[in-house]
Design an enzyme around this catalytic site. Structure first.
Site, short mmCIF file in Angstrom:
data_model
loop_
_atom_site.label_atom_id
_atom_site.label_comp_id
_atom_site.label_asym_id
_atom_site.label_seq_id
_atom_site.Cartn_x
_atom_site.Cartn_y
_atom_site.Cartn_z
N GLU A 111 9.49 -4.06 10.55
CA GLU A 111 9.94 -2.76 10.06
C GLU A 111 10.38 -1.83 11.20
O GLU A 111 9.70 -1.71 12.21
CB GLU A 111 8.80 -2.08 9.27
CG GLU A 111 9.19 -0.73 8.67
CD GLU A 111 8.15 -0.19 7.71
OE1 GLU A 111 8.34 0.93 7.21
OE2 GLU A 111 7.14 -0.89 7.45
N ASP B 193 -0.92 -6.56 -0.64
CA ASP B 193 -1.16 -5.88 0.64
C ASP B 193 -2.64 -5.63 0.87
O ASP B 193 -3.36 -5.21 -0.03
CB ASP B 193 -0.41 -4.55 0.64
CG ASP B 193 0.25 -4.24 1.97
OD1 ASP B 193 0.01 -4.97 2.94
OD2 ASP B 193 1.02 -3.26 2.04
N ASP C 167 0.82 -1.20 0.00
CA ASP C 167 0.00 0.00 0.00
C ASP C 167 0.86 1.26 0.00
O ASP C 167 0.34 2.38 -0.07
CB ASP C 167 -1.00 0.00 1.16
CG ASP C 167 -0.33 -0.07 2.53
OD1 ASP C 167 0.92 -0.06 2.60
OD2 ASP C 167 -1.05 -0.15 3.54
N SER C 168 2.17 1.09 0.02
CA SER C 168 3.10 2.21 -0.19
C SER C 168 2.87 2.85 -1.55
O SER C 168 3.32 3.98 -1.80
CB SER C 168 4.55 1.73 -0.07
OG SER C 168 4.77 0.57 -0.88
N LYS D 187 -0.87 -9.70 2.77
CA LYS D 187 -0.13 -9.20 3.93
C LYS D 187 -1.03 -8.24 4.70
O LYS D 187 -1.78 -7.47 4.11
CB LYS D 187 1.14 -8.45 3.50
CG LYS D 187 1.97 -7.90 4.68
CD LYS D 187 3.26 -7.26 4.22
CE LYS D 187 3.05 -5.87 3.65
NZ LYS D 187 2.55 -4.89 4.66
N GLU E 271 -1.15 -5.75 8.55
CA GLU E 271 -0.41 -5.19 9.67
C GLU E 271 -1.07 -5.55 10.99
O GLU E 271 -2.29 -5.67 11.07
CB GLU E 271 -0.33 -3.66 9.54
CG GLU E 271 0.44 -3.19 8.31
CD GLU E 271 0.51 -1.67 8.22
OE1 GLU E 271 0.03 -0.99 9.15
OE2 GLU E 271 1.03 -1.16 7.20
#
Length: 274
Positions: free
Chosen positions: A184, A85, A46-47, A115, A117
């Site tokens: 991270e 993501d 999502d970057s 993925k 978070e």
């Protein structure tokens, strides 16, 4: 031509101490270039909200935007393991919604896993998604979708309490069924303990050298993104500067009448045109 790695091979690589790498891609062309390299994994993160769409953070990225970008990456890199993501809001509403969106991401894009978070607080979600048949990569430490709760883009696990939480988190997501985890912005020694605490591969970004794999954002490592450069990024090229020079060269040649020359033109005689 390389062959696509699978989840069992990644776990075996960790056990044998063999490092591997992951980079980002958000389009067909970049994905095809990565596919020609020796890099094993692509993250369609999502970057993309920041480096491709110009958002101030990753929070505003939607499921539709993620699907739109993952699909061409899958087409461009058939020999590379693709991680899709889950954007903010796609899995934190309910377990049922999380499974629905995970299924959608896999079915509509063809990626190899999703993925998401979050640590122990999302272990039940990870467990439910994996039981539904979708492989999950976890993401711990600095979680960009919730940076406002973390005080901004800062190193996590700097004291004993938060370091212990990270170690407990990695154990929780491993027990829940995650097959790997991105870690991270975590002190190297904390990341080392996290990697030693579980048998799933740890993919570090700003987590030091003692983890099992490394990931970088392509636009960062290629020197293309100029808003900021995190401490953990090594720039392997200066493509932004190179591209500006190329555009300037094109502009100058056109204005000076040097381009297009005969070499780049179609000099075909058309009968009767006189």
């Amino acid at each position: 031509m390389k062959s696509k790695v699978n989840i069992l091979e990644m776990k075996r690589m960790k056990k044998e101490g063999k490092k591997f790498t992951m980079v980002t891609a958000y389009d067909y062309t970049t994905a095809s270039i990565v596919d020609n390299s020796t890099v094993e994994l692509i993250l369609v993160g999502d970057s993309l909200g920041m480096v491709m769409l110009g958002y101030d953070s990753t929070t505003g990225v939607t499921m539709e935007e993620m699907i739109h970008h993952i699909k061409p990456v899958v087409k461009g890199a058939p020999n590379t393991f693709i991680v899709g993501d889950m954007p903010f809001g796609a899995y934190n509403v309910s377990v049922e919604k999380a499974i629905e969106n995970a299924n959608r991401l896999m079915k509509e894009t063809g990626c190899d896993c999703i993925k998401l978070e979050g640590g122990a607080e999302f272990a039940h979600t990870i467990e439910a998604i994996t039981k539904a048949g979708v492989p999950v990569m976890a993401h711990l430490g600095l979680t960009p979708q919730t940076t406002s709760q973390l005080g901004g883009f800062k190193v996590q696990g700097r004291d004993l309490e938060t370091a212990n939480k990270l170690i407990n988190d990695i154990k929780a997501v491993a027990e829940a069924g995650a097959f790997s985890a991105v870690v991270e912005c975590v002190p190297s020694q904390v990341a080392k303990l996290m990697a030693e605490a579980v048998d799933l591969p740890i993919i570090g970004i700003g987590a030091g050298p003692y983890v099992d794999a490394q990931v970088l954002v392509t636009q960062d490592m290629m020197g293309m993104f100029d808003k900021f450069t995190p401490k953990f990024v090594k720039k392997y090229a200066t493509l932004r500067e190179d591209m500006v020079n190329i555009y300037n060269g094109f502009n100058s040649e056109v204005k000076e009448g040097l381009f297009p020359s005969k070499e780049y033109s179609f000099d075909i005689k058309v009968d009767g045109l006189e």
